[in-house]
Design a protein around this motif. Structure first.
Motif, PDB file in Angstrom:
ATOM      1  N   ASP A  89      17.746  -6.319  -6.457  1.00 27.30           N
ATOM      2  CA  ASP A  89      16.872  -6.844  -5.407  1.00 27.30           C
ATOM      3  C   ASP A  89      16.650  -5.824  -4.292  1.00 27.30           C
ATOM      4  N   THR A  90      17.355  -4.715  -4.360  1.00 23.54           N
ATOM      5  CA  THR A  90      17.177  -3.666  -3.360  1.00 23.54           C
ATOM      6  C   THR A  90      15.735  -3.189  -3.356  1.00 23.54           C
ATOM      7  N   ALA A  91      15.111  -3.234  -2.189  1.00 24.87           N
ATOM      8  CA  ALA A  91      13.691  -2.895  -2.081  1.00 24.87           C
ATOM      9  C   ALA A  91      13.269  -2.957  -0.623  1.00 24.87           C
ATOM     10  N   VAL A  92      12.069  -2.473  -0.370  1.00 26.29           N
ATOM     11  CA  VAL A  92      11.401  -2.751   0.897  1.00 26.29           C
ATOM     12  C   VAL A  92      10.586  -4.024   0.687  1.00 26.29           C
ATOM     13  N   TYR A  93      10.806  -4.987   1.543  1.00 27.52           N
ATOM     14  CA  TYR A  93      10.134  -6.278   1.433  1.00 27.52           C
ATOM     15  C   TYR A  93       9.003  -6.345   2.460  1.00 27.52           C
ATOM     16  N   VAL A  99      -5.350 -14.814   6.916  1.00 29.32           N
ATOM     17  CA  VAL A  99      -5.622 -15.568   8.137  1.00 29.32           C
ATOM     18  C   VAL A  99      -7.118 -15.660   8.399  1.00 29.32           C
ATOM     19  N   GLU A 100      -7.457 -16.631   9.223  1.00 26.50           N
ATOM     20  CA  GLU A 100      -8.788 -16.705   9.809  1.00 26.50           C
ATOM     21  C   GLU A 100      -8.634 -16.225  11.242  1.00 26.50           C
ATOM     22  N   ALA A 101      -9.037 -15.002  11.487  1.00 23.60           N
ATOM     23  CA  ALA A 101      -8.853 -14.412  12.811  1.00 23.60           C
ATOM     24  C   ALA A 101     -10.071 -14.702  13.685  1.00 23.60           C
ATOM     25  N   VAL A 102      -9.851 -14.746  14.975  1.00 21.93           N
ATOM     26  CA  VAL A 102     -10.901 -15.112  15.925  1.00 21.93           C
ATOM     27  C   VAL A 102     -12.071 -14.142  15.867  1.00 21.93           C
ATOM     28  N   VAL A 103     -11.794 -12.860  15.826  1.00 27.20           N
ATOM     29  CA  VAL A 103     -12.868 -11.862  15.912  1.00 27.20           C
ATOM     30  C   VAL A 103     -13.350 -11.443  14.532  1.00 27.20           C
ATOM     31  N   VAL A 104     -12.426 -11.136  13.631  1.00 29.71           N
ATOM     32  CA  VAL A 104     -12.815 -10.508  12.363  1.00 29.71           C
ATOM     33  C   VAL A 104     -12.976 -11.500  11.224  1.00 29.71           C
ATOM     34  N   GLY A 105     -12.661 -12.785  11.440  1.00 25.18           N
ATOM     35  CA  GLY A 105     -12.813 -13.759  10.369  1.00 25.18           C
ATOM     36  C   GLY A 105     -11.675 -13.691   9.366  1.00 25.18           C
ATOM     37  N   ALA A 106     -11.999 -13.964   8.095  1.00 22.04           N
ATOM     38  CA  ALA A 106     -10.984 -14.001   7.053  1.00 22.04           C
ATOM     39  C   ALA A 106     -10.496 -12.595   6.754  1.00 22.04           C
ATOM     40  N   LYS A 107      -9.183 -12.419   6.827  1.00 19.39           N
ATOM     41  CA  LYS A 107      -8.615 -11.104   6.572  1.00 19.39           C
ATOM     42  C   LYS A 107      -7.169 -11.263   6.153  1.00 19.39           C
ATOM     43  N   THR A 108      -6.696 -10.354   5.315  1.00 14.33           N
ATOM     44  CA  THR A 108      -5.302 -10.345   4.898  1.00 14.33           C
ATOM     45  C   THR A 108      -4.575  -9.220   5.602  1.00 14.33           C
ATOM     46  N   TYR A 109      -3.436  -9.550   6.160  1.00 14.31           N
ATOM     47  CA  TYR A 109      -2.638  -8.579   6.902  1.00 14.31           C
ATOM     48  C   TYR A 109      -1.304  -8.353   6.201  1.00 14.31           C
ATOM     49  N   TRP A 110      -0.829  -7.131   6.295  1.00 15.42           N
ATOM     50  CA  TRP A 110       0.470  -6.741   5.773  1.00 15.42           C
ATOM     51  C   TRP A 110       1.372  -6.304   6.914  1.00 15.42           C
ATOM     52  N   GLY A 111       2.658  -6.624   6.776  1.00 23.40           N
ATOM     53  CA  GLY A 111       3.628  -6.105   7.709  1.00 23.40           C
ATOM     54  C   GLY A 111       4.045  -4.693   7.342  1.00 23.40           C
ATOM     55  N   GLN A 112       4.923  -4.140   8.163  1.00 27.33           N
ATOM     56  CA  GLN A 112       5.348  -2.761   7.970  1.00 27.33           C
ATOM     57  C   GLN A 112       6.493  -2.638   6.963  1.00 27.33           C
ATOM     58  N   GLY A 113       7.078  -3.761   6.612  1.00 30.09           N
ATOM     59  CA  GLY A 113       8.157  -3.762   5.632  1.00 30.09           C
ATOM     60  C   GLY A 113       9.528  -3.773   6.273  1.00 30.09           C
ATOM     61  N   THR A 114      10.471  -4.379   5.576  1.00 32.13           N
ATOM     62  CA  THR A 114      11.857  -4.399   6.023  1.00 32.13           C
ATOM     63  C   THR A 114      12.748  -4.078   4.818  1.00 32.13           C
ATOM     64  N   GLN A 115      13.710  -3.205   5.019  1.00 37.61           N
ATOM     65  CA  GLN A 115      14.559  -2.736   3.924  1.00 37.61           C
ATOM     66  C   GLN A 115      15.670  -3.727   3.640  1.00 37.61           C
ATOM     67  N   VAL A 116      15.823  -4.063   2.374  1.00 34.10           N
ATOM     68  CA  VAL A 116      16.952  -4.863   1.898  1.00 34.10           C
ATOM     69  C   VAL A 116      17.723  -4.016   0.903  1.00 34.10           C
ATOM     70  N   THR A 117      19.002  -3.832   1.169  1.00 36.22           N
ATOM     71  CA  THR A 117      19.854  -3.051   0.279  1.00 36.22           C
ATOM     72  C   THR A 117      21.037  -3.906  -0.147  1.00 36.22           C
ATOM     73  N   VAL A 118      21.217  -4.036  -1.453  1.00 37.90           N
ATOM     74  CA  VAL A 118      22.309  -4.838  -2.003  1.00 37.90           C
ATOM     75  C   VAL A 118      23.262  -3.908  -2.720  1.00 37.90           C
ATOM     76  N   SER A 119      24.491  -3.870  -2.240  1.00 40.92           N
ATOM     77  CA  SER A 119      25.490  -2.989  -2.841  1.00 40.92           C
ATOM     78  C   SER A 119      26.270  -3.734  -3.913  1.00 40.92           C
TER      79      SER A 119
END
Length: 120
Positions: A89-93, A99-119
């Motif tokens: 499961d180790t990965a960047v998530y 969303v329906e945004a006020v100015v740009v309308g329908a758009k898909t947004y991505w986050g910057q990612g968060t690292q998960v490391t399983v030892s």
């Protein structure tokens, strides 16, 4: 405009648990589907789990029974509860929100990612 911020990643031993959170910020009318994806080392980004605006969910076979996706619409937040974590499961998530945004309308947004490391 809107943006998405993930949190909750970290280092955990195999068999442990983590909960990821993802918040949508900005001027939006509504949030439709939200999802979690991951990119493991040397692999392409893949779907982990998605939840619709109505609460329907779907999961990758590899995480069924271990991960749970949920959302709190009032907080504009989606969660990923990850139990019985495995080294694979180790990965960047990454969080994804349609969303329906006020100015740009329908758009898909991505986050910057968060690292998960399983030892092991």
């Amino acid at each position: 405009q809107a943006h998405v911020v993930e949190s909750g990643g970290g280092l955990v031993q195999a068999g442990g648990s983590l909960r990821l959170s993802c918040v949508v910020y900005g001027s939006i009318f509504s949030i439709n589907d939200m999802g979690w994806y991951r990119q493991r080392p040397g692999k392409q980004r893949e779907l982990v789990a998605r939840i619709s605006g109505g609460g329907s969910t779907n999961y990758a076979d590899s995480v069924k029974g271990r991960f749970t996706i949920s959302r709190d619409n009032a907080k504009k937040t989606v969660y990923l509860q990850m139990n019985m974590l495995k080294p694979e499961d180790t990965a960047v998530y990454y969080c994804n929100a349609a969303v329906e945004a006020v100015v740009v309308g329908a758009k898909t947004y991505w986050g910057q990612g968060t690292q998960v490391t399983v030892s092991s």
